[in-house]
Write a protein that holds these residues in place. Structure first.
Motif, mmCIF file in Angstrom:
data_model
loop_
_atom_site.group_PDB
_atom_site.id
_atom_site.type_symbol
_atom_site.label_atom_id
_atom_site.label_comp_id
_atom_site.label_asym_id
_atom_site.label_seq_id
_atom_site.Cartn_x
_atom_site.Cartn_y
_atom_site.Cartn_z
ATOM 1 N N PRO A 283 6.087 0.402 11.168
ATOM 2 C CA PRO A 283 6.156 1.015 12.503
ATOM 3 C C PRO A 283 6.838 2.388 12.493
ATOM 4 O O PRO A 283 7.827 2.601 11.791
ATOM 5 N N THR A 284 6.259 3.301 13.244
ATOM 6 C CA THR A 284 6.822 4.632 13.471
ATOM 7 C C THR A 284 6.591 4.975 14.945
ATOM 8 O O THR A 284 5.708 4.407 15.594
ATOM 9 N N ASN A 285 7.358 5.923 15.457
ATOM 10 C CA ASN A 285 7.174 6.344 16.852
ATOM 11 C C ASN A 285 5.804 6.984 17.061
ATOM 12 O O ASN A 285 5.122 6.702 18.042
ATOM 13 N N SER A 286 5.397 7.845 16.131
ATOM 14 C CA SER A 286 4.101 8.510 16.277
ATOM 15 C C SER A 286 2.953 7.513 16.124
ATOM 16 O O SER A 286 1.935 7.624 16.809
ATOM 17 N N GLY A 287 3.118 6.537 15.247
ATOM 18 C CA GLY A 287 2.100 5.496 15.100
ATOM 19 C C GLY A 287 1.972 4.666 16.368
ATOM 20 O O GLY A 287 0.872 4.326 16.801
ATOM 21 N N ARG A 288 3.107 4.366 16.987
ATOM 22 C CA ARG A 288 3.111 3.592 18.236
ATOM 23 C C ARG A 288 2.364 4.345 19.334
ATOM 24 O O ARG A 288 1.551 3.773 20.064
ATOM 25 N N ILE B 23 0.862 -1.175 0.000
ATOM 26 C CA ILE B 23 0.000 0.000 0.000
ATOM 27 C C ILE B 23 0.905 1.235 0.000
ATOM 28 O O ILE B 23 1.798 1.363 0.839
ATOM 29 N N TYR B 24 0.652 2.146 -0.930
ATOM 30 C CA TYR B 24 1.507 3.305 -1.164
ATOM 31 C C TYR B 24 0.717 4.608 -1.071
ATOM 32 O O TYR B 24 -0.475 4.645 -1.360
ATOM 33 N N SER B 25 1.450 5.658 -0.710
ATOM 34 C CA SER B 25 0.939 7.014 -0.818
ATOM 35 C C SER B 25 2.041 7.846 -1.457
ATOM 36 O O SER B 25 3.152 7.921 -0.920
ATOM 37 N N ASP B 26 1.765 8.426 -2.604
ATOM 38 C CA ASP B 26 2.753 9.212 -3.350
ATOM 39 C C ASP B 26 4.063 8.451 -3.530
ATOM 40 O O ASP B 26 5.149 9.002 -3.343
ATOM 41 N N GLY B 27 3.969 7.189 -3.854
ATOM 42 C CA GLY B 27 5.143 6.365 -4.092
ATOM 43 C C GLY B 27 5.824 5.847 -2.837
ATOM 44 O O GLY B 27 6.812 5.127 -2.910
ATOM 45 N N LYS B 28 5.316 6.197 -1.675
ATOM 46 C CA LYS B 28 5.900 5.796 -0.396
ATOM 47 C C LYS B 28 5.161 4.560 0.136
ATOM 48 O O LYS B 28 3.964 4.606 0.392
ATOM 49 N N LEU B 29 5.889 3.454 0.285
ATOM 50 C CA LEU B 29 5.302 2.232 0.834
ATOM 51 C C LEU B 29 5.106 2.408 2.332
ATOM 52 O O LEU B 29 6.058 2.685 3.062
ATOM 53 N N LEU C 132 2.761 8.360 7.716
ATOM 54 C CA LEU C 132 3.384 8.851 6.479
ATOM 55 C C LEU C 132 4.322 10.021 6.735
ATOM 56 O O LEU C 132 5.357 10.146 6.079
ATOM 57 N N VAL C 133 3.999 10.864 7.700
ATOM 58 C CA VAL C 133 4.845 12.013 8.010
ATOM 59 C C VAL C 133 6.231 11.545 8.455
ATOM 60 O O VAL C 133 7.243 12.140 8.103
ATOM 61 N N GLU C 134 6.270 10.472 9.198
ATOM 62 C CA GLU C 134 7.525 9.996 9.777
ATOM 63 C C GLU C 134 8.332 9.075 8.859
ATOM 64 O O GLU C 134 9.534 8.926 9.028
#
Length: 107
Positions: free
Chosen positions: A51-56, A32-38, A95-97
Motif C-alpha cells: 500500500p502507498t498513498n498514490s496507489g490508494r 515481486i521486485y523491481s530493481d531489488g525493491k519488493l 514504486l516511486v513512493e
C-alpha cells in the motif's frame, strides 16, 4: 496453497511495461521486485501490492487483505489484474513512493 507458476507468469506478463521486474520464490509463494525493491506478492494465486498513498488514490475503491497469516494488509488486486495498462501504471506509481531496499552489511 502455493501459487501456480502459470499465474505468476500471467501477472509478470501483465506488468512487463513497469520496468525491470523479477520474482523470488518465498515459502511456496512469490515476491515481486523491481530493481531489488519488493513491491508485491503473489499468494494463493492472488496479487497483492504494497500500500502507498498514490496507489490508494489511483485505485479508488481499495480492497485490502493480508497476503498470508500475520502479514500487514496489502492492496488485493482482483478485478483489474487482466488490465495490463492499468496494472502497470499502479506498479509504476507505487514504486516511486516505496523506500529503496536496505543495503546489506558486509561481514
Amino acid at each position: 496453497m502455493a501459487s501456480e507458476p502459470n499465474f505468476v507468469d500471467f501477472v509478470l506478463e501483465q506488468i512487463k511495461n513497469s520496468g525491470e521486474i523479477s520474482t523470488k520464490k518465498m515459502f511456496g509463494e512469490y515476491g515481486i521486485y523491481s530493481d531489488g525493491k519488493l513491491f508485491g506478492l503473489i499468494c494463493d494465486n492472488k496479487l497483492f501490492i504494497k500500500p502507498t498513498n498514490s496507489g490508494r488514490k489511483f485505485i479508488g475503491n481499495v480492497v485490502e487483505a493480508p497476503p498470508y497469516d500475520g502479514a500487514k494488509p496489502s492492496f488485493l488486486i482482483e478485478e483489474n489484474v487482466e488490465d495490463s495498462e492499468w496494472l502497470s501504471e499502479l506498479v509504476r506509481i507505487s514504486l516511486v513512493e516505496l523506500p529503496a531496499p536496505k543495503q546489506k552489511k558486509k561481514k
